[in-house]
Design a protein around this motif. Structure first.
Motif, PDB file in Angstrom:
ATOM      1  N   GLU A  78      80.150 -14.805 -35.483  1.00 18.82           N
ATOM      2  CA  GLU A  78      79.775 -13.585 -36.198  1.00 18.82           C
ATOM      3  C   GLU A  78      79.461 -13.985 -37.644  1.00 18.82           C
ATOM      4  O   GLU A  78      80.055 -14.936 -38.164  1.00 18.82           O
ATOM      5  CB  GLU A  78      80.961 -12.606 -36.197  1.00 18.82           C
ATOM      6  N   PRO A  79      78.538 -13.273 -38.305  1.00 16.64           N
ATOM      7  CA  PRO A  79      78.238 -13.610 -39.699  1.00 16.64           C
ATOM      8  C   PRO A  79      79.477 -13.483 -40.592  1.00 16.64           C
ATOM      9  O   PRO A  79      80.302 -12.603 -40.361  1.00 16.64           O
ATOM     10  CB  PRO A  79      77.205 -12.557 -40.115  1.00 16.64           C
ATOM     11  N   TYR A  80      79.604 -14.378 -41.559  1.00 15.37           N
ATOM     12  CA  TYR A  80      80.773 -14.279 -42.451  1.00 15.37           C
ATOM     13  C   TYR A  80      80.394 -14.136 -43.922  1.00 15.37           C
ATOM     14  O   TYR A  80      81.276 -13.952 -44.767  1.00 15.37           O
ATOM     15  CB  TYR A  80      81.714 -15.489 -42.255  1.00 15.37           C
ATOM     16  N   TYR A  81      79.088 -14.211 -44.238  1.00 16.32           N
ATOM     17  CA  TYR A  81      78.691 -14.058 -45.655  1.00 16.32           C
ATOM     18  C   TYR A  81      77.231 -13.629 -45.737  1.00 16.32           C
ATOM     19  O   TYR A  81      76.371 -14.221 -45.080  1.00 16.32           O
ATOM     20  CB  TYR A  81      78.884 -15.392 -46.411  1.00 16.32           C
ATOM     21  N   LYS A  82      76.948 -12.624 -46.560  1.00 19.56           N
ATOM     22  CA  LYS A  82      75.562 -12.158 -46.757  1.00 19.56           C
ATOM     23  C   LYS A  82      74.945 -12.903 -47.926  1.00 19.56           C
ATOM     24  O   LYS A  82      75.518 -12.925 -49.015  1.00 19.56           O
ATOM     25  CB  LYS A  82      75.562 -10.664 -47.079  1.00 19.56           C
ATOM     26  N   SER A  83      73.782 -13.520 -47.693  1.00 15.87           N
ATOM     27  CA  SER A  83      73.174 -14.343 -48.731  1.00 15.87           C
ATOM     28  C   SER A  83      71.682 -14.050 -48.840  1.00 15.87           C
ATOM     29  O   SER A  83      71.178 -13.081 -48.250  1.00 15.87           O
ATOM     30  CB  SER A  83      73.431 -15.815 -48.408  1.00 15.87           C
ATOM     31  N   GLY A  84      70.988 -14.873 -49.578  1.00 15.99           N
ATOM     32  CA  GLY A  84      69.546 -14.727 -49.734  1.00 15.99           C
ATOM     33  C   GLY A  84      69.040 -15.865 -50.587  1.00 15.99           C
ATOM     34  O   GLY A  84      69.837 -16.626 -51.145  1.00 15.99           O
ATOM     35  N   LEU A  85      67.723 -15.991 -50.678  1.00 17.35           N
ATOM     36  CA  LEU A  85      67.131 -17.075 -51.466  1.00 17.35           C
ATOM     37  C   LEU A  85      66.611 -16.544 -52.788  1.00 17.35           C
ATOM     38  O   LEU A  85      66.270 -15.371 -52.905  1.00 17.35           O
ATOM     39  CB  LEU A  85      65.963 -17.698 -50.694  1.00 17.35           C
ATOM     40  N   VAL A  86      66.510 -17.452 -53.759  1.00 15.51           N
ATOM     41  CA  VAL A  86      65.984 -17.063 -55.068  1.00 15.51           C
ATOM     42  C   VAL A  86      65.170 -18.228 -55.644  1.00 15.51           C
ATOM     43  O   VAL A  86      65.354 -19.373 -55.223  1.00 15.51           O
ATOM     44  CB  VAL A  86      67.152 -16.640 -56.003  1.00 15.51           C
ATOM     45  N   VAL A  87      64.286 -17.910 -56.567  1.00 14.46           N
ATOM     46  CA  VAL A  87      63.501 -18.933 -57.272  1.00 14.46           C
ATOM     47  C   VAL A  87      64.202 -19.244 -58.597  1.00 14.46           C
ATOM     48  O   VAL A  87      64.525 -18.329 -59.357  1.00 14.46           O
ATOM     49  CB  VAL A  87      62.064 -18.438 -57.548  1.00 14.46           C
ATOM     50  N   ALA A  88      64.416 -20.541 -58.862  1.00 10.44           N
ATOM     51  CA  ALA A  88      64.969 -20.965 -60.147  1.00 10.44           C
ATOM     52  C   ALA A  88      63.921 -21.780 -60.897  1.00 10.44           C
ATOM     53  O   ALA A  88      63.176 -22.562 -60.289  1.00 10.44           O
ATOM     54  CB  ALA A  88      66.222 -21.806 -59.934  1.00 10.44           C
ATOM     55  N   VAL A  89      63.838 -21.561 -62.209  1.00 11.49           N
ATOM     56  CA  VAL A  89      62.921 -22.317 -63.079  1.00 11.49           C
ATOM     57  C   VAL A  89      63.690 -22.718 -64.339  1.00 11.49           C
ATOM     58  O   VAL A  89      64.816 -22.264 -64.542  1.00 11.49           O
ATOM     59  CB  VAL A  89      61.674 -21.462 -63.470  1.00 11.49           C
ATOM     60  N   GLN A  90      63.068 -23.527 -65.196  1.00 10.35           N
ATOM     61  CA  GLN A  90      63.706 -23.840 -66.476  1.00 10.35           C
ATOM     62  C   GLN A  90      63.761 -22.556 -67.315  1.00 10.35           C
ATOM     63  O   GLN A  90      62.837 -21.735 -67.264  1.00 10.35           O
ATOM     64  CB  GLN A  90      62.910 -24.906 -67.221  1.00 10.35           C
ATOM     65  N   ALA A  91      64.824 -22.400 -68.086  1.00 10.58           N
ATOM     66  CA  ALA A  91      65.008 -21.184 -68.886  1.00 10.58           C
ATOM     67  C   ALA A  91      63.824 -20.935 -69.821  1.00 10.58           C
ATOM     68  O   ALA A  91      63.475 -19.792 -70.111  1.00 10.58           O
ATOM     69  CB  ALA A  91      66.305 -21.279 -69.675  1.00 10.58           C
ATOM     70  N   LYS A  92      63.185 -22.014 -70.261  1.00  6.88           N
ATOM     71  CA  LYS A  92      62.070 -21.869 -71.211  1.00  6.88           C
ATOM     72  C   LYS A  92      60.738 -21.559 -70.527  1.00  6.88           C
ATOM     73  O   LYS A  92      59.729 -21.363 -71.204  1.00  6.88           O
ATOM     74  CB  LYS A  92      61.960 -23.136 -72.066  1.00  6.88           C
TER      75      LYS A  92
END
Ligand code: GLN
Length: 231
Positions: A90-104
């Motif tokens: 059974e699922p135990y954690y809800k997640s998802g993807l995200v885009v990361a870039v340099q802060a600048k």
């Protein structure tokens, strides 16, 4: 309680470079994280003796298929593709993807802006599959661990990383404020514990233990410790 000697061993594989789910505690040198504490609690509940082993993420499914390990807990998303070759709890954690870039970086504001950009990903992950939809394959650099992909971004060798949201958020929070997340969370994913196909007894024990831990508050306790909020 069973005698220690009577306990069945459960060999569990994970890629322990995926904080806050599984990683090495720099202070103690021991494996720690949400998944690690959850599988410890599951083993205790189900009467298993835990044998935790770290290996590259893209080798985990093959290790299950060849019965080198009995289970995987590694922030692994339940996908149809994987369900063809392994069984999930059974699922135990809800997640998802995200885009990361340099802060600048003010150029990339969403997933749609990734076309033609250089992206670092972790091999064999849902993040890698998403990156392949965003840009040409020759613009993607594949790494064994998520840390290496993030380092590549910090060094400016790539423009972006596509990775699990909770792992990216934790990484930034750990003092990496030269990295930021942009756009929406890309996909609704759920993590599950994987076992070799047809190992119904193991799966039933894991599911029963997970259910008990959700009912008796232990799951919530571990969740709160790592994510600072109620599940
Ligand atoms: N959740 C992602 C996947 O299942 C990444 C998992 C990981 O890198 N440990 O592909």
């Amino acid at each position: 309680k069973q005698e220690a000697a009577a306990k069945t061993k459960l060999v569990v594989g994970a890629d322990a470079t995926f904080a806050p789910f599984e990683f090495t505690d720099p202070a103690t040198g021991k494996y720690t994280g949400f998944d690690v504490e959850l599988i410890e609690a599951i083993c205790e509940e189900a009467g298993y003796e835990l044998d935790f082993r770290s290996m590259g993420f893209d080798g985990l499914i093959a290790a299950l298929q060849t019965n080198q390990i009995d289970a995987v807990i590694s922030g692994m998303t339940i996908t149809e593709e994987r369900q063809k070759v392994v069984d999930f709890s059974e699922p135990y954690y809800k997640s998802g993807l995200v885009v990361a870039v340099q802060a600048k970086n003010n150029d990339i504001k969403s997933f749609e802006d990734l076309k033609g950009k250089k992206i670092a990903v972790q091999s064999g992950t849902t993040g890698a599959l998403h990156a392949e939809k965003a840009t040409d394959k020759d613009k993607i650099t594949y790494f064994t661990s998520s840390d290496q992909a993030m380092l590549e971004l910090k060094n400016g060798a790539v423009d972006a990383v596509v990775m699990d949201y909770p792992v990216t958020a934790y990484f930034i929070q750990q003092g990496n404020d030269d990295v930021k997340m942009v756009g929406e969370i890309l996909s609704a994913e759920e993590y599950g514990i994987a076992v070799p196909k047809g190992k119904t007894e193991t799966l039933e024990k894991i599911n029963a233990a997970l259910k008990t831990l959700k009912e008796n508050g232990k799951y919530a306790e571990i969740y709160k410790k790592w994510f600072g909020e109620e599940p």
